[in-house]
Design a protein around this motif. Sequence first.
Motif, PDB file in Angstrom:
ATOM      1  N   SER A 152      49.506  31.189  40.332  1.00  0.00           N
ATOM      2  CA  SER A 152      48.500  30.229  40.808  1.00  0.00           C
ATOM      3  C   SER A 152      47.745  30.648  42.069  1.00  0.00           C
ATOM      4  N   PRO A 153      48.383  31.282  43.072  1.00  0.00           N
ATOM      5  CA  PRO A 153      47.644  31.623  44.296  1.00  0.00           C
ATOM      6  C   PRO A 153      46.627  32.749  44.130  1.00  0.00           C
ATOM      7  N   TYR A 154      46.580  33.367  42.941  1.00  0.00           N
ATOM      8  CA  TYR A 154      45.772  34.580  42.783  1.00  0.00           C
ATOM      9  C   TYR A 154      44.716  34.419  41.686  1.00  0.00           C
ATOM     10  N   LYS A 155      43.633  35.179  41.860  1.00  0.00           N
ATOM     11  CA  LYS A 155      42.580  35.202  40.844  1.00  0.00           C
ATOM     12  C   LYS A 155      42.818  36.322  39.824  1.00  0.00           C
ATOM     13  N   GLN A 156      43.666  37.274  40.212  1.00  0.00           N
ATOM     14  CA  GLN A 156      43.981  38.379  39.306  1.00  0.00           C
ATOM     15  C   GLN A 156      45.461  38.713  39.419  1.00  0.00           C
ATOM     16  N   VAL A 157      46.115  38.875  38.286  1.00  0.00           N
ATOM     17  CA  VAL A 157      47.548  39.233  38.274  1.00  0.00           C
ATOM     18  C   VAL A 157      47.799  40.290  37.206  1.00  0.00           C
ATOM     19  N   LYS A 158      48.943  40.962  37.333  1.00  0.00           N
ATOM     20  CA  LYS A 158      49.396  41.892  36.300  1.00  0.00           C
ATOM     21  C   LYS A 158      50.493  41.202  35.493  1.00  0.00           C
TER      22      LYS A 158
ATOM     23  N   VAL B 143      41.020  42.441  32.552  1.00  0.00           N
ATOM     24  CA  VAL B 143      40.321  43.198  33.585  1.00  0.00           C
ATOM     25  C   VAL B 143      39.777  44.486  32.981  1.00  0.00           C
ATOM     26  N   ASN B 144      40.596  45.120  32.147  1.00  0.00           N
ATOM     27  CA  ASN B 144      40.200  46.367  31.492  1.00  0.00           C
ATOM     28  C   ASN B 144      40.301  46.185  29.980  1.00  0.00           C
ATOM     29  N   PRO B 145      39.178  45.946  29.305  1.00  0.00           N
ATOM     30  CA  PRO B 145      39.209  45.698  27.855  1.00  0.00           C
ATOM     31  C   PRO B 145      39.779  46.860  27.047  1.00  0.00           C
ATOM     32  N   ASN B 146      39.730  48.089  27.621  1.00  0.00           N
ATOM     33  CA  ASN B 146      40.179  49.265  26.874  1.00  0.00           C
ATOM     34  C   ASN B 146      41.499  49.833  27.401  1.00  0.00           C
ATOM     35  N   GLU B 147      42.287  48.986  28.032  1.00  0.00           N
ATOM     36  CA  GLU B 147      43.556  49.470  28.585  1.00  0.00           C
ATOM     37  C   GLU B 147      44.435  50.041  27.471  1.00  0.00           C
TER      38      GLU B 147
ATOM     39  N   PRO C 275      46.464  43.819  33.648  1.00  0.00           N
ATOM     40  CA  PRO C 275      45.851  42.936  34.651  1.00  0.00           C
ATOM     41  C   PRO C 275      44.851  41.982  33.999  1.00  0.00           C
ATOM     42  N   ILE C 276      44.857  40.722  34.437  1.00  0.00           N
ATOM     43  CA  ILE C 276      43.942  39.721  33.883  1.00  0.00           C
ATOM     44  C   ILE C 276      43.298  38.914  35.017  1.00  0.00           C
ATOM     45  N   HIS C 277      42.103  38.398  34.745  1.00  0.00           N
ATOM     46  CA  HIS C 277      41.446  37.437  35.636  1.00  0.00           C
ATOM     47  C   HIS C 277      41.944  36.049  35.249  1.00  0.00           C
ATOM     48  N   LEU C 278      42.386  35.280  36.229  1.00  0.00           N
ATOM     49  CA  LEU C 278      42.901  33.941  35.972  1.00  0.00           C
ATOM     50  C   LEU C 278      41.901  32.870  36.358  1.00  0.00           C
ATOM     51  N   GLU C 279      41.854  31.837  35.544  1.00  0.00           N
ATOM     52  CA  GLU C 279      41.031  30.666  35.852  1.00  0.00           C
ATOM     53  C   GLU C 279      41.839  29.419  35.515  1.00  0.00           C
TER      54      GLU C 279
END
Length: 481
Positions: free
Chosen positions: A166-172, A453-457, A472-476
């Motif tokens: 929750s505290p982050y906009k991006q996590v792994k 974050v990286n569509p081609n990971e 890694p993903i962007h969280l909303e």
Amino acid sequence: MDLFFSYLLQLAILCISLLYIFFTIYIKKYTSPKLPPGRRGWPIIGETLEFGKACKNGDVEKFITQRMTKYSPELFRTSLFQENFAVFCGASGNKFLFSTANKYVTPWWPRFIVEALNFPTEMECFKDELTKLRAMVLEFLKPEALQRYVPIMDSMAKEHLEIGWSPYKQVKVLPLTKEYTIAVACRVFIDIEDPERLNRFANLFHQITTGLLSLPIKLPGTAFSRAIRQGKLLLEEILGIIRERKMELLETKGPAKEDMLTRLLLIIDENGQGMNEKSIACQIAGMLIGSYDTTSSTITSVLRYLVEFPHVYNEVLKEQVEIAKSKGPDELLSWNDIQKMKYTWNVACEAMRLSPPSQGAFREVTTELIYLGVTIPKGWKAYWTVASTHKNPKYFPDPEKFDPSRFEGSGPAPYTFVPFGGGPRMCPGKEYARLEILTFIHNVVTKFKWEKVNPNEKILFNLAPTPQNGFPIHLEPLKKN
């Protein structure tokens, strides 16, 4: 005359020798058992290097299917880890091998895995104890016994997401789900919640699994030698917990805790003695390590597929929101809620079909087997693999397509979907994994939306499918209606 008899004697000896050689070859050819088709590969190492490379590159399916095409779609032989192997393929092969469990085959691991996990070879001396321990583990992991852990898993998932996401906009995703699965396993199996101890377990697991993926060379400074050291430390850590728990049991005069470790410590043999501490420690270590990569990998795969297939995500979200709406403000998930997550579990199953958290398992043949007219000698090793069925168009039409509907109704044909194995030796943690996966997915999809974050990971294949950068993903945060 003497010279004539000498020549005659030599000729007789030559004829007898030739006849002996002929009959020896003839008898050997027609009396030796017919072995499975295939090849041993290189002297000593066999096809070990090719198999290891296939595992690392995610080409186990290719390794298996090439040999199925060349030798037999049902069974072939190879040589791995300096052992003769019979590789069982297809639904019929799975059925045969699973049905022989406990009768003609027994679990087996390559020596380098035994060394890294510090599972001593003399554990054969504790065979009766291990049988009793496994029976208790199976009892503990029954669905009806695990029901009480659903609210605990739910509470832990909520806390984990609140602190780590929750505290982050991006996590792994992958490293975070490993933190969650370690915490849950330690809570359920050994009732450990201390953050410092959890961190130690996480570090030990990481070093051990890293070493298992390296060349098994026991030289100072190598990853494999570090894995062996960490395996010993893990066992010592668990033995320390066992002794602490024994003291607690003596002081309280009864089971103060309901975790798996306490149950195992309460087993008494016919002589009134408890089970060997090392046997229990190895059993617990196996459960902890077994849940480390597999469940976190499956959760990560599910979240990855939900991003890639929005229509599937929408159906999962719809199902989970309905369940969330039926709960009170602070009410935790229950066993009945888990039973309503049918579509979500279909999605998880399809994720495990396409990205299986385990490629298969090894067995040792304890009694000579006859299968499809060929002999598998006693002492040979056997291997079953998901690669021969999970993407086989014979069992799953359009096998590369992500389609959760495959698991509706009666689902796939028996012995074709085998991420947990089958028969008496089916993975005992199947139901535990189902609860953990569904509880976590429920909390994620009702709390967040996410994008890659990286569509081609790239997906690497270590012990389980592993996104190269940890996914890694962007969280909303999900807007509440």
